[in-house]
Write a protein that holds these residues in place. Structure first.
Motif, PDB file in Angstrom:
ATOM      1  N   ARG A   1     -56.306  35.604 103.920  1.00 31.12           N
ATOM      2  CA  ARG A   1     -54.947  36.119 104.137  1.00 31.12           C
ATOM      3  C   ARG A   1     -54.033  35.035 104.699  1.00 31.12           C
ATOM      4  NH1 ARG A   1     -57.517  40.828 106.670  1.00 31.12           N
ATOM      5  NH2 ARG A   1     -57.751  42.344 104.989  1.00 31.12           N
TER       6      ARG A   1
ATOM      7  N   VAL B   1     -50.770  40.353 102.900  1.00 29.98           N
ATOM      8  CA  VAL B   1     -50.458  38.945 103.195  1.00 29.98           C
ATOM      9  C   VAL B   1     -48.971  38.848 103.594  1.00 29.98           C
ATOM     10  CG1 VAL B   1     -50.289  36.630 102.223  1.00 29.98           C
ATOM     11  CG2 VAL B   1     -52.169  38.152 101.567  1.00 29.98           C
ATOM     12  N   TYR B   2     -48.742  38.603 104.942  1.00 22.96           N
ATOM     13  CA  TYR B   2     -47.358  38.563 105.423  1.00 22.96           C
ATOM     14  C   TYR B   2     -47.016  37.221 106.012  1.00 22.96           C
ATOM     15  CZ  TYR B   2     -47.756  43.655 105.091  1.00 22.96           C
ATOM     16  OH  TYR B   2     -47.948  44.920 104.621  1.00 22.96           O
ATOM     17  N   THR B   3     -45.783  36.782 105.701  1.00 24.50           N
ATOM     18  CA  THR B   3     -45.278  35.592 106.398  1.00 24.50           C
ATOM     19  C   THR B   3     -43.903  35.939 106.974  1.00 24.50           C
ATOM     20  OG1 THR B   3     -44.067  33.546 105.921  1.00 24.50           O
ATOM     21  CG2 THR B   3     -44.896  34.753 104.051  1.00 24.50           C
TER      22      THR B   3
ATOM     23  N   GLN C   1     -47.682  31.409 100.493  1.00 30.32           N
ATOM     24  CA  GLN C   1     -46.481  32.200 100.213  1.00 30.32           C
ATOM     25  C   GLN C   1     -45.282  31.603 100.958  1.00 30.32           C
ATOM     26  OE1 GLN C   1     -45.828  36.255 101.790  1.00 30.32           O
ATOM     27  NE2 GLN C   1     -46.537  36.913  99.783  1.00 30.32           N
TER      28      GLN C   1
ATOM     29  N   ILE D   1     -41.974  29.979  99.470  1.00 33.22           N
ATOM     30  CA  ILE D   1     -40.636  30.451  99.865  1.00 33.22           C
ATOM     31  C   ILE D   1     -39.801  29.292 100.393  1.00 33.22           C
ATOM     32  CG2 ILE D   1     -39.366  31.854 101.547  1.00 33.22           C
ATOM     33  CD1 ILE D   1     -41.627  33.932 101.332  1.00 33.22           C
TER      34      ILE D   1
ATOM     35  N   GLU E   1     -53.469  43.362 116.603  1.00 39.55           N
ATOM     36  CA  GLU E   1     -54.609  42.482 116.873  1.00 39.55           C
ATOM     37  C   GLU E   1     -54.838  42.367 118.371  1.00 39.55           C
ATOM     38  OE1 GLU E   1     -54.332  38.553 115.144  1.00 39.55           O
ATOM     39  OE2 GLU E   1     -56.290  37.987 115.930  1.00 39.55           O
TER      40      GLU E   1
ATOM     41  N   TYR F   1     -40.591  42.372 102.636  1.00 48.41           N
ATOM     42  CA  TYR F   1     -41.556  43.318 102.065  1.00 48.41           C
ATOM     43  C   TYR F   1     -40.987  44.717 102.065  1.00 48.41           C
ATOM     44  CZ  TYR F   1     -44.135  39.123 103.159  1.00 48.41           C
ATOM     45  OH  TYR F   1     -44.496  37.816 103.241  1.00 48.41           O
TER      46      TYR F   1
ATOM     47  N   TYR G   1     -58.928  42.050 115.673  1.00 45.52           N
ATOM     48  CA  TYR G   1     -58.643  41.763 114.266  1.00 45.52           C
ATOM     49  C   TYR G   1     -59.376  42.718 113.332  1.00 45.52           C
ATOM     50  CZ  TYR G   1     -57.056  39.425 110.138  1.00 45.52           C
ATOM     51  OH  TYR G   1     -56.452  39.174 108.946  1.00 45.52           O
TER      52      TYR G   1
ATOM     53  N   VAL H   1     -41.204  34.523 107.048  1.00 47.61           N
ATOM     54  CA  VAL H   1     -40.007  34.214 106.267  1.00 47.61           C
ATOM     55  C   VAL H   1     -39.869  35.063 105.003  1.00 47.61           C
ATOM     56  CG1 VAL H   1     -39.756  31.858 107.122  1.00 47.61           C
ATOM     57  CG2 VAL H   1     -41.254  32.330 105.167  1.00 47.61           C
ATOM     58  N   GLY H   2     -40.894  35.944 104.708  1.00 51.61           N
ATOM     59  CA  GLY H   2     -40.812  36.767 103.496  1.00 51.61           C
ATOM     60  C   GLY H   2     -40.101  38.088 103.731  1.00 51.61           C
TER      61      GLY H   2
ATOM     62  N   LEU I   1     -65.247  39.437 107.450  1.00 53.97           N
ATOM     63  CA  LEU I   1     -63.985  39.659 108.132  1.00 53.97           C
ATOM     64  C   LEU I   1     -63.226  38.344 108.297  1.00 53.97           C
ATOM     65  CD1 LEU I   1     -62.350  41.916 109.728  1.00 53.97           C
ATOM     66  CD2 LEU I   1     -63.412  40.972 111.770  1.00 53.97           C
TER      67      LEU I   1
ATOM     68  N   LEU J   1     -55.439  46.745 106.823  1.00 55.13           N
ATOM     69  CA  LEU J   1     -54.922  46.071 105.629  1.00 55.13           C
ATOM     70  C   LEU J   1     -55.745  46.406 104.389  1.00 55.13           C
ATOM     71  CD1 LEU J   1     -54.004  42.544 107.055  1.00 55.13           C
ATOM     72  CD2 LEU J   1     -52.519  44.528 106.683  1.00 55.13           C
ATOM     73  N   VAL J   2     -57.087  46.647 104.609  1.00 58.11           N
ATOM     74  CA  VAL J   2     -57.959  46.949 103.483  1.00 58.11           C
ATOM     75  C   VAL J   2     -57.751  48.387 103.011  1.00 58.11           C
ATOM     76  CG1 VAL J   2     -60.363  47.248 102.772  1.00 58.11           C
ATOM     77  CG2 VAL J   2     -59.694  45.227 104.075  1.00 58.11           C
TER      78      VAL J   2
ATOM     79  N   ASP K   1     -57.897  44.243 110.008  1.00 58.48           N
ATOM     80  CA  ASP K   1     -58.553  44.111 108.722  1.00 58.48           C
ATOM     81  C   ASP K   1     -58.751  45.460 108.067  1.00 58.48           C
ATOM     82  OD1 ASP K   1     -59.977  42.442 106.747  1.00 58.48           O
ATOM     83  OD2 ASP K   1     -61.670  43.758 107.342  1.00 58.48           O
TER      84      ASP K   1
END
Ligand code: HEM
Lengths: 179, 847
Positions: free
Chosen positions: B14, A36-38, B21, B25, A14, A43, A19, A40-41, B7, A26-27, A23
């Motif tokens: 997201r 969709v990322y966080t 999410q 968690i 970014e 993948y 962005y 604390v997750g 966008l 990701l698309v 985008d």
């Protein structure tokens, strides 16, 4: 692969390309996480490969360069969030040696599902350190970025040479020679 | 614009999703955390309980400890840093005799005896100053009653938050202290030389005994370097190095240098001594080893000597047994053969004497060997039924004949109540009596030897008999009597009388009597005679002596053998002897000259039992036995009995190892052979039954593995009948010299080989013996030659000559010179004719 690696990567993209590129990336990629990322997750490692692959197509920059840059970028985050590790050691070689035995050990404690490389370090002489990287994720270029930044962090100058011991890059030997 | 909106919408979407999410968690993590917390709480409550339980337990054990302290037989008390009592347990209060209230708050030195107070105080002050955590001291204490008691007191210095205090535990050592005085005097009286050496190795005190041991005065040793001055062994580790101060006693045998430069062996012990834990030096304790060393040396010498003597004796005995037994075998054997020839009453009488003498001689030899056995505790008692009267008669007869020409007569006095067979060991009894009578004979020049047997107790089947052997001989002094049963010892001054005797006779006798649980007693008067009396115990049967003959005699007719006997023997005389026995009993046998022949025969024919000599040319008995055991036919399992003149148990073991079943020492008598047959006959009959059962099928016969299927089966009963018909009693013919063909037929049947063997031995040996007879100068020589060749004439069918020789023997024994010479002349002439007849007959056999 830990979410922080993805969130940081996306942040880097970014910041560099806006962005819109994020985008588009990701698309157009076929991502189980739908992009969709966080932090604390956790993948699939494959998603990281796809993201880097997209960026390569989009920017025409070689994948190794992209990974190295990402390593350099992530270093900043590490330094900010995990400053204690750097403060503990007063030179780069001692720090490198502490990755395998200390830093990544702590990482593993925090995130039991983290997938980490191994580093076998050998002091060839006072000024030469050998680091053998081993990982199924073949991210030696990423490591290269981290190493370079580390040397700068400790204000040390060194020549870094690398050699693939396994052709696929799953085992790579770094030789760090201080001037 | 639309694009931008889309966008942004996607970015927002997201980010919302990412937040959700992350929230889920985190929620999950929170839940995990909550659960972990709950577990932790539970753990905590558990811990609380645990602490409660532990605290309770602690209180309990504290209570227990307090009880232990209170009830301990040791005195336990504590004092503050100044030495004021803060706690005193019950036993201490009782012993000291003070009330608790009185003693608490009292300074501990108030208890200590006046003259020790300062020392005690200094000791504990030093402990406090130096911060030593532990100490021990022995103190005299005055009790409330004014009594003095000694305490062995251990103190511990406690420091709690900077506050010092003492805990003490003490034992009443009054008794030990008092006895220390006593030990001191014991110590001084012990033969131990004591020296005190300081930390530098210098002598600081030398006790009187040590000075005496080494020949120094104490002044000469004080200040001297102990090691260099006194110890002769530079390598000794005593009184050197760090070990000196270690609380262990080190001991070594060392040579010390005396003042006169001579050396003395001593057992030296080193022990450290301390003053208040401070190493002060060593105590050297010396024990004079001179006498021990000399004794040890002498013992070693004596042991070596004894061992070599023992070895020599063993070898000597073993050799003697072999050398004597072999010829004796022939004598005993021949005398038994003579029994079956026709004898007149006088001859039979002589034969009896001959037999019993030979038997006795044999027993004697065995018993000399047996003394070793008795000593080793491996002598066996072999009880069997026997006729005591006959045994005594035979002894009397033996000695009567022996003393025939001397003015000593033998008198036998038997209890008339002895009318039954007894159970006991006749061989041992015979030896006892023979030894005693023989002893009497040696020391009696004229008068009588009485042999008596009296019943002294009879209860059910137990009978106790007193035997007495009394003589009118030279006797002996009272004080010599106690030595007479000693081994290898003959009474002084009597040597000239006892030219022969081994010196073992009475010793053996005593040992055997002890073995039989009997008693022997001797009384004697110098110049008057001696009397030995023995008490022995037997079992009494209810078989009357007049029926006994049949009872004792082995009933050979009941022993039935299916197959022949195989005799393996290289010695001609023995061959003849044993084969004659089997002929007498109508047993079928075969003879092999050596092991090789035996194995060959065993390969071809089935046998019932094998009698096998051990030493033979070509192949010895051990090898032959092994080979037969491996044949794989029926002979592999039959009994093989070793025949040997050796009594060495090693030989016996070797024989058994080789696979032999039993062992017969030469010379054996017919009964012993029957015993062996009897012992194995049951087995034999069983085996026979078995093989007869299976022999009904032809295949079995083939399978027995014999080359010739047709076995040489003999119907023993038929043979018996036949032989009975043929039984020929050789009649002493007068005048006419001819070979008794009937006798030959009866003896040898169709066995020409056997007959010609006997004939050839006769031809080989006789001329020489006749020559000896002609040239003999002494009567005894005549007797012995006549005796020796007597049976051989009968064997070649010349019984007349056997009779003639018997007469010659008798005439010679009776010293009837004139008649004897005449008789010998005639005999020698006729014998020449006999020789040529035998030669002729022998030649005829060869065709
Ligand atoms: C404070 C310093 C560091 C921290 C906290 C850190 C932590 C991490 C974390 C969280 C991951 C991701 C694991 C996953 O996604 O499962 C990672 C991966 C990695 N780290 Fe580090 N790291 C540090 C320093 C370094 C340095 C100095 C190097 C290189 C010399 C390095 C080499 C790597 C590599 C190559 C990977 C990628 C995974 C792979 O190749 O298998 N790290 N590290």
């Amino acid at each position: 692969m830990k979410g922080i690696v993805f969130t940081e990567f996306i942040e880097m993209v970014e910041k560099s390309f806006g962005y819109e590129t994020v985008d588009e990336m990701l698309v157009s990629c076929d991502l189980p996480s739908k992009g969709v990322y966080t932090a604390v997750g956790t993948y699939e490692y494959d998603e990281m490969l796809q993201l880097v692959g997209f960026l390569h197509k989009k920017t025409k920059l070689p994948v190794p360069d992209l990974l190295k840059t990402f390593g350099q970028y992530l270093f900043g985050t590490f330094e900010k969030n995990y400053g204690v590790f750097f403060d503990k050691e007063d030179n780069a070689f001692d720090f490198f040696e502490s990755i395998e035995n200390h830093i990544h050990v702590e990482v593993k404690k925090l995130y039991p599902d983290a997938q980490l490389p191994t580093f076998d370090t050998t002091r060839i002489s006072d000024n030469i350190l050998e680091m053998v990287y081993k990982s199924e994720r073949k991210m030696a270029d990423f490591a290269m970025g981290l190493i370079e930044k580390t040397l700068i962090r400790y204000n040390e100058r060194a020549r870094i040479s690398r050699e693939n011991i396994e052709e696929d890059g799953s085992i790579v030997r770094f030789l760090i020679e201080k001037y | 614009m639309n694009n931008d909106f889309e966008l942004l919408r996607r970015q927002l979407e997201r980010e919302i999703l990412a937040r959700k999410q992350a929230e889920s968690i985190l929620e999950k993590k929170a839940l995990e955390l909550f659960e972990a917390n709950r577990d932790l709480k539970a753990l905590n409550t558990g811990l609380e309980n645990e602490v409660k339980i532990r605290t309770f337990k602690l209180e309990e054990s504290e209570k227990q400890y307090r009880e232990i302290v209170e009830n301990s037989s040791d005195f336990i008390y504590s004092a503050d840093a100044q030495g004021i009592f803060t706690y005193v347990n019950e036993p201490a209060l009782n012993r000291f005799g003070y009330q608790k209230d009185y003693i608490l708050g009292m300074h501990f030195t108030n208890l200590v005896k006046e003259d020790y107070k300062k020392r005690a105080l200094d000791f504990y002050l030093a402990m406090r100053e130096e911060g030593a955590s532990q100490s021990y001291i022995e103190l005299p204490v005055k009790t409330a009653k004014g009594e003095t008691i000694w305490l062995g007191q251990s103190a511990k210095l406690n420091i709690n938050n900077g506050i010092k205090s003492y805990s003490m535990i003490a034992k009443d050592i009054t008794e030990r202290k008092n006895s220390e005085e006593k030990y001191k005097s014991i110590f001084e009286n012990m033969n131990l030389g004591i020296v005190e050496i300081d930390t530098e190795g210098k002598v600081v005190k030398a006790y009187p005994l040590f000075c005496e041991q080494l020949g120094y005065k104490e002044e000469e040793l004080l200040g001297q370097d102990f090691i260099s001055k006194l110890i002769n062994d530079p390598d000794s580790k005593l009184f050197k190095g760090e070990n000196r101060s270690k609380s262990l006693v080190k001991t070594q045998e060392l040579q010390l240098k005396k003042k006169d430069d001579s050396l003395i062996w001593m057992l030296v012990s080193e022990a450290p001594f301390f003053d208040r834990d401070q190493f002060m030096g060593s105590l050297a304790i010396h024990f004079d080893l001179t006498s021990q060393k000399t004794l040890q040396h002498e013992l070693e010498k004596a042991k070596i000597k004894a061992e070599s003597a023992e070895k020599a004796e063993r070898i000597f005995l073993a050799n003697m047994s072999h050398e004597i037994r072999t010829p004796l075998n022939a004598i005993v054997g021949m005398s038994h053969l003579l029994e079956s020839s026709s004898l007149n009453a006088e001859q039979a009488d002589h034969l009896d004497v001959l037999q019993s003498s030979a038997d006795i001689l044999l027993n004697l030899i065995s018993d000399i060997l047996d003394i070793a056995k008795i000593d080793a505790g491996s002598m066996e008692i072999r009880n069997k039924k026997f006729d005591l009267v006959k045994l005594m008669n035979s002894i009397e007869k033996t000695f009567t004949v022996k003393l025939d020409s001397s003015p000593v007569s033998v008198q036998l006095e038997l209890d008339t109540g002895l009318d039954r067979l007894l159970v006991g060991d006749p061989v041992l009894l015979n030896q006892i009596l023979y030894n005693l009578v023989g002893n009497a004979e040696k020391f009696t020049n004229e008068g009588y030897i009485y042999i008596r047997a009296r019943i002294i107790d009879r209860d059910n089947d137990r009978i106790s008999i007193r035997f007495e052997v009394e003589d009118t001989g030279i006797g002996m002094e009272e004080d010599k009597l106690k030595f007479i049963f000693d081994q290898f010892r003959q009474i002084d001054g009597r040597e000239e009388v006892s030219q022969k005797g081994t010196g073992l006779g009475l010793a053996i006798t005593k040992k055997i009597i002890d073995l039989l649980d009997g008693d022997i007693h001797v009384s004697s008067r110098l110049g008057t005679g001696s009397k030995f009396s023995i008490v022995l115990h037997f079992e009494e049967t209810n078989i009357a002596l007049r029926d006994a003959k049949q009872e004792i005699k082995k009933d050979y007719e009941s022993i039935v053998l299916k197959n022949p006997i195989l005799i393996v023997e290289d010695n001609k005389m023995n061959q003849k002897y044993i084969s004659k026995l089997f002929e007498k009993w109508n047993y079928d046998y075969r003879m092999a000259e050596n092991g090789l022949e035996a194995v060959e025969l065993a390969r071809r024919y089935p046998f019932s039992i094998i009698f096998m000599d051990l030493q033979m040319p070509k192949m010895n008995g051990y090898e032959a036995t092994k080979a037969i055991r491996q044949l794989g036919n029926a002979n592999s399992d039959i009994p093989i009995v070793a025949l040997t003149a050796s009594t060495l148990s090693s030989k016996r073991n070797e024989a058994l190892d080789a696979g032999m079943s039993d062992f017969l020492a030469k010379p054996f008598n017919p009964d012993q052979i029957l015993d062996v047959l009897d012992k194995y006959v049951n087995e034999l009959v069983e085996n026979t039954e078995q093989s007869e059962e299976s022999a009904t099928s032809d295949i079995h016969i083939n399978e027995t593995g014999f080359v010739e299927e047709k076995m040489i089966k003999q119907d023993l009963f038929m043979t018996l009948e036949k032989d009975q018909e043929k039984e020929v009693v050789p009649e002493p013919t007068s005048g006419k010299i001819e070979i008794d063909e009937k006798y030959l037929e009866a003896t040898y049947g169709n066995d020409k080989v056997y007959a010609s063997e006997i004939f050839s031995i006769f031809l080989e040996k006789t001329p020489e013996e006749l020559n000896n007879l002609k040239n003999s100068e002494r009567l005894s020589q005549v007797v012995s030659i006549a005796h020796k060749i007597k049976p051989t004439f009968q064997m070649v069918g010349l019984a007349k000559f056997t009779n003639d020789l018997g007469m010659i023997e008798e005439l010679a024994s009776n010293s009837q010179h004139e008649e004897l010479n005449q008789k010998i002349d005639i005999f020698l002439n006729e014998a020449q004719i006999a020789l040529s007849l035998v030669e002729e007959r022998f030649a005829k056999m060869q065709t």
